[in-house]
Design a protein around this motif. Sequence first.
Motif, PDB file in Angstrom:
ATOM      1  N   LEU A  50       0.817  -1.307  -0.131  1.00 14.48           N
ATOM      2  CA  LEU A  50      -0.083  -0.049   0.126  1.00 14.48           C
ATOM      3  C   LEU A  50       0.924   1.367   0.041  1.00 14.48           C
ATOM      4  CD1 LEU A  50      -2.577   1.168   0.242  1.00 14.48           C
ATOM      5  CD2 LEU A  50      -2.589   1.145   2.548  1.00 14.48           C
ATOM      6  N   SER A  51       1.859   1.306   0.851  1.00 16.02           N
ATOM      7  CA  SER A  51       2.770   2.371   0.969  1.00 16.02           C
ATOM      8  C   SER A  51       3.469   2.531  -0.529  1.00 16.02           C
ATOM      9  CB  SER A  51       3.874   2.456   1.888  1.00 16.02           C
ATOM     10  OG  SER A  51       4.809   3.146   1.842  1.00 16.02           O
ATOM     11  N   LEU A  52       3.892   1.555  -1.258  1.00 15.16           N
ATOM     12  CA  LEU A  52       4.565   1.596  -2.402  1.00 15.16           C
ATOM     13  C   LEU A  52       3.612   2.157  -3.454  1.00 15.16           C
ATOM     14  CD1 LEU A  52       7.274   1.247  -3.987  1.00 15.16           C
ATOM     15  CD2 LEU A  52       6.615  -1.094  -4.643  1.00 15.16           C
ATOM     16  N   SER A  53       2.187   1.609  -3.245  1.00 13.33           N
ATOM     17  CA  SER A  53       1.310   2.047  -4.246  1.00 13.33           C
ATOM     18  C   SER A  53       0.857   3.603  -4.277  1.00 13.33           C
ATOM     19  CB  SER A  53      -0.181   1.358  -4.102  1.00 13.33           C
ATOM     20  OG  SER A  53       0.267  -0.161  -4.455  1.00 13.33           O
ATOM     21  N   ARG A  54       1.176   4.037  -2.758  1.00 11.70           N
ATOM     22  CA  ARG A  54       0.843   5.325  -2.532  1.00 11.70           C
ATOM     23  C   ARG A  54       1.923   6.143  -3.125  1.00 11.70           C
ATOM     24  NH1 ARG A  54      -1.714   5.173   3.589  1.00 11.70           N
ATOM     25  NH2 ARG A  54      -3.750   4.665   3.172  1.00 11.70           N
ATOM     26  N   SER A  55       3.047   5.796  -3.343  1.00  8.49           N
ATOM     27  CA  SER A  55       4.314   6.519  -3.814  1.00  8.49           C
ATOM     28  C   SER A  55       4.132   6.773  -5.423  1.00  8.49           C
ATOM     29  CB  SER A  55       5.521   5.715  -3.402  1.00  8.49           C
ATOM     30  OG  SER A  55       5.776   5.993  -1.831  1.00  8.49           O
ATOM     31  N   GLU A  56       3.811   5.273  -5.648  1.00 11.35           N
ATOM     32  CA  GLU A  56       3.434   5.476  -7.240  1.00 11.35           C
ATOM     33  C   GLU A  56       2.320   6.251  -7.646  1.00 11.35           C
ATOM     34  OE1 GLU A  56       2.970   1.241  -8.247  1.00 11.35           O
ATOM     35  OE2 GLU A  56       5.219   0.835  -7.878  1.00 11.35           O
ATOM     36  N   ILE A  57       1.257   6.282  -7.068  1.00 16.66           N
ATOM     37  CA  ILE A  57       0.168   7.316  -7.216  1.00 16.66           C
ATOM     38  C   ILE A  57       0.636   8.714  -7.298  1.00 16.66           C
ATOM     39  CG2 ILE A  57      -1.897   8.173  -6.617  1.00 16.66           C
ATOM     40  CD1 ILE A  57      -2.791   4.997  -5.826  1.00 16.66           C
ATOM     41  N   VAL A  58       1.363   8.922  -6.245  1.00 15.48           N
ATOM     42  CA  VAL A  58       2.108  10.516  -6.219  1.00 15.48           C
ATOM     43  C   VAL A  58       2.901  10.835  -7.168  1.00 15.48           C
ATOM     44  CG1 VAL A  58       3.365  11.830  -4.858  1.00 15.48           C
ATOM     45  CG2 VAL A  58       1.521  10.593  -3.652  1.00 15.48           C
ATOM     46  N   GLU A  59       3.758   9.681  -7.746  1.00 16.79           N
ATOM     47  CA  GLU A  59       4.743   9.900  -8.828  1.00 16.79           C
ATOM     48  C   GLU A  59       3.922  10.115 -10.144  1.00 16.79           C
ATOM     49  OE1 GLU A  59       7.636  11.073  -8.240  1.00 16.79           O
ATOM     50  OE2 GLU A  59       7.420  10.545  -6.020  1.00 16.79           O
ATOM     51  N   LEU A  60       2.758   9.305 -10.294  1.00 20.19           N
ATOM     52  CA  LEU A  60       2.043   9.268 -11.424  1.00 20.19           C
ATOM     53  C   LEU A  60       1.218  10.586 -11.508  1.00 20.19           C
ATOM     54  CD1 LEU A  60       0.740   5.787 -11.834  1.00 20.19           C
ATOM     55  CD2 LEU A  60       2.268   6.847 -13.254  1.00 20.19           C
ATOM     56  N   ARG A  61       0.831  11.165 -10.627  1.00 17.69           N
ATOM     57  CA  ARG A  61       0.226  12.428 -10.482  1.00 17.69           C
ATOM     58  C   ARG A  61       1.252  13.524 -10.874  1.00 17.69           C
ATOM     59  NH1 ARG A  61      -3.682  11.888  -4.943  1.00 17.69           N
ATOM     60  NH2 ARG A  61      -5.252  10.656  -5.915  1.00 17.69           N
ATOM     61  N   LYS A  62       2.204  13.525 -10.382  1.00 21.46           N
ATOM     62  CA  LYS A  62       3.294  14.217 -10.775  1.00 21.46           C
ATOM     63  C   LYS A  62       3.756  14.240 -12.241  1.00 21.46           C
ATOM     64  CE  LYS A  62       5.256  15.102  -6.341  1.00 21.46           C
ATOM     65  NZ  LYS A  62       6.471  14.916  -5.406  1.00 21.46           N
ATOM     66  N   GLN A  63       3.843  13.156 -12.583  1.00 15.81           N
ATOM     67  CA  GLN A  63       4.166  12.814 -14.142  1.00 15.81           C
ATOM     68  C   GLN A  63       3.082  13.361 -14.963  1.00 15.81           C
ATOM     69  OE1 GLN A  63       4.594   8.651 -15.136  1.00 15.81           O
ATOM     70  NE2 GLN A  63       4.997   9.057 -17.152  1.00 15.81           N
ATOM     71  N   LEU A  64       1.930  13.278 -14.611  1.00 18.74           N
ATOM     72  CA  LEU A  64       0.839  13.813 -15.247  1.00 18.74           C
ATOM     73  C   LEU A  64       0.431  15.351 -15.320  1.00 18.74           C
ATOM     74  CD1 LEU A  64      -1.669  10.937 -15.035  1.00 18.74           C
ATOM     75  CD2 LEU A  64      -0.360  11.306 -16.920  1.00 18.74           C
ATOM     76  N   GLY A  65       1.027  15.810 -14.124  1.00 18.92           N
ATOM     77  CA  GLY A  65       0.482  17.151 -13.945  1.00 18.92           C
ATOM     78  C   GLY A  65       1.731  18.153 -14.434  1.00 18.92           C
ATOM     79  N   ALA A  66       1.481  19.095 -14.483  1.00 19.61           N
ATOM     80  CA  ALA A  66       2.373  20.588 -14.837  1.00 19.61           C
ATOM     81  C   ALA A  66       3.833  20.367 -14.460  1.00 19.61           C
ATOM     82  CB  ALA A  66       1.835  21.738 -14.782  1.00 19.61           C
ATOM     83  N   GLU A  67       4.082  20.003 -13.170  1.00 14.20           N
ATOM     84  CA  GLU A  67       5.293  19.847 -12.552  1.00 14.20           C
ATOM     85  C   GLU A  67       6.283  18.986 -13.258  1.00 14.20           C
ATOM     86  OE1 GLU A  67       3.763  20.805  -7.810  1.00 14.20           O
ATOM     87  OE2 GLU A  67       4.982  19.025  -8.517  1.00 14.20           O
ATOM     88  N   SER A  68       5.782  18.127 -14.091  1.00 18.61           N
ATOM     89  CA  SER A  68       6.735  17.231 -14.592  1.00 18.61           C
ATOM     90  C   SER A  68       7.207  17.734 -16.044  1.00 18.61           C
ATOM     91  CB  SER A  68       5.865  15.982 -15.137  1.00 18.61           C
ATOM     92  OG  SER A  68       5.021  16.103 -15.984  1.00 18.61           O
ATOM     93  N   GLU A  69       7.022  19.170 -16.397  1.00 23.08           N
ATOM     94  CA  GLU A  69       7.278  19.802 -17.528  1.00 23.08           C
ATOM     95  C   GLU A  69       8.087  21.009 -17.223  1.00 23.08           C
ATOM     96  OE1 GLU A  69       3.514  21.422 -18.948  1.00 23.08           O
ATOM     97  OE2 GLU A  69       2.516  19.446 -19.233  1.00 23.08           O
ATOM     98  N   LEU A  70       8.934  21.166 -18.181  1.00 27.75           N
ATOM     99  CA  LEU A  70      10.099  22.002 -18.294  1.00 27.75           C
ATOM    100  C   LEU A  70       9.382  23.321 -19.109  1.00 27.75           C
ATOM    101  CD1 LEU A  70      13.449  20.232 -18.392  1.00 27.75           C
ATOM    102  CD2 LEU A  70      12.596  21.203 -16.571  1.00 27.75           C
ATOM    103  N   VAL A  71       9.249  24.371 -18.459  1.00 30.00           N
ATOM    104  CA  VAL A  71       8.343  25.319 -19.123  1.00 30.00           C
ATOM    105  C   VAL A  71       9.511  26.492 -19.672  1.00 30.00           C
ATOM    106  CG1 VAL A  71       6.429  27.484 -19.185  1.00 30.00           C
ATOM    107  CG2 VAL A  71       6.134  25.001 -18.091  1.00 30.00           C
ATOM    108  N   GLY A  72       9.418  27.142 -20.970  1.00 28.67           N
ATOM    109  CA  GLY A  72      10.326  27.908 -21.458  1.00 28.67           C
ATOM    110  C   GLY A  72      11.284  27.444 -22.731  1.00 28.67           C
ATOM    111  N   ASN A  73      11.533  28.726 -23.384  1.00 31.45           N
ATOM    112  CA  ASN A  73      12.059  28.500 -24.718  1.00 31.45           C
ATOM    113  C   ASN A  73      13.329  28.873 -24.786  1.00 31.45           C
ATOM    114  OD1 ASN A  73      10.160  26.675 -26.154  1.00 31.45           O
ATOM    115  ND2 ASN A  73       8.861  28.437 -25.806  1.00 31.45           N
TER     116      ASN A  73
END
Length: 678
Positions: free
Chosen positions: A341-364
Amino acid sequence: MLAYLVIREGAKWTDVFRLTPGRTVTIGRASTNQIVFKDERCSRCHAEIFHTGGRWTLRDLDSRNGTFVAGERVGADYVLEEGDVVGIAHRQLEFVHNLPDAFSKSTPAAPEPVRVPTEDETVVGGALPDSISDSNVLGAFEPTSITHRRRDTKFLEPFEEEETTSSRIARDAAALCRLAFEMGKMQDEVSVANLALDGLFQGAKVDGGAILLCPRNLDGPTTAENLICVATRTDVLPTYYRVSDFVANMALREGEAVLARNIADDSTLASRDSKGMLHSTSVVCAPIRHDGNTLGLVHLYSTDTARTPDADDLHYTMYVAENVAMALWRLERQQELAEDLSLSRSEIVELRKQLGAESELVGNSTSLQRVKLQIQQAAPSRATVLIRGESGVGKELVARAVHYSSPRKNGPFVCLNCAALTETLLESELFGHERGAFTGATERKIGKFEAADEGTIMLDEIGEMSPSIQAKFLRVLEGHPFERVGGSNAVKVDVRVIAATNRDLERAVEDRDFRRDLYFRLNVLEVSVPPLRKRGSDVIELAHHFLERYRQETGRRLNGYTADALELLRSYRWPGNVRELKNVIERAVVLAPGDYIGVEDLNLSNLATPGESSENVLPRFEAYQPLTLAELEARHIEATLSETGWNKSRAATILGIERSTLDRKIRRYKLQPRPPAR
């Protein structure tokens, strides 16, 4: 010399009797015999064994179906030799002097007579199975006996209607039912073991005992030496005396419960103290087994000949051992589920970050495009990556981009800030710990390295590691296994390491705050993330990006920024980098009273950026001074070099230029270090 009869049915041994000089052992179907065979082919008084002239002699008592030795029928007195196999009905009795020898080899079955018994040899009411009859258990005054049971305890079978009349069964069944319910409430192995001992002492005639468990993740077969004593109890002697290795190994090897009585003078079966003294008259030993795996042993003994356990006590102990096994399995399963369960929660958090804007590098900007190119080059390899940059520039986003662009993208991505924990907690977080490793370690915990197996681990602020943790971390980087805190089992993982720091590691190595070998092991692929003040064209793009995010989160209908606000964002030096920009925009979105974010809504600090001082920032003159751009550049470069102690690599990073460019400008402007003031 001691002598034994090991009784077998086919290739399986069932009981062991110790022969005592001066006492005749009779064998037959009648309950008056010392060795009772409930078999229609066995006569009521079939044979006897007695000691005479220093030898043990076998005599057939005119049995109907005969007594056999090595396949030959015995007609007169027969002197037994070591290893002789006596055949009576369906049983074989092996005569030995050294008891362990009887269990180290297989014994061929003797020929069985096939003559149909006469009417006077028929047992009235049919033969009673040994598994539920205690008629073959000898009294306390008779020779040593060992009784075993293989999962045939009466408490594991449904009771027949006529069996409920037994007061002993009714009493034990009620006690065992209560014990099973109570074990289901226990939260650790020690509580289960102590509760089991309390129940055993209430239901069996014993005054000493223990629960011994196998260590987790044991490689190879379980032996008496591997067992760990989890809980003990003794009501008579001042201390508990451990089960003999012979009895323990016999129960573990055969997977059978054992009852041995009248063993006060038998060094093979009785428990010894540190001086070699024997302290038990009877012993009960039952394996704790679940799903074919041995988890441990229940060991009980009596020190009083007037208080001797019987076959019912053996049944009772077996049932308790079954309940202990179920409780231990439940605890193990519960811990595994908690870890999953602890590992699954960590994976969920990481997946949310992956899908969210925090996983993007913004700028050109040009500098950010350079970082993206370095990410693309570093991602496919397994090499360690060192990310450098000031606090708040987005080093974790760069590490995340490296992971999700690599072949390990389907594996876990785990982050840990090394500066946020003490040395002890950091070691526990990195490598995990076993239950009881330190105060508060109530359960086993896997570390970040195990959680990141077949994935990537990002260690932020790597320069804050203590020297002792650096040494252990270096071994893991070099592919060596590690051990959890308080553990002894080697753990091997496949992890790619990404390290990040805002410190000058070169200076830390010179000051001996950071290991030189670890520095070279980390600095394989380097990615330098420029500060936000060096990415002027990205500031406005990031501002709009954060505005859109927080506008969706809060539901505010803001139309954007005023022109003055955009100019202020563009000219501000951002000492906190992207993190500061994000927080400033979030506050403005929440508190802005109008439809646009204005200058008054931007809460900017007056802190200096890293490396700046009153000398190396661009000068703000009270009055105009006629300076060329070259003179202004020379002053600024000289101030920056002076502030960094003429560390050219660090100065080049602050100035946002290459090291070779800095060297060229130093030569052009003929800059030299100033002598120290006296």
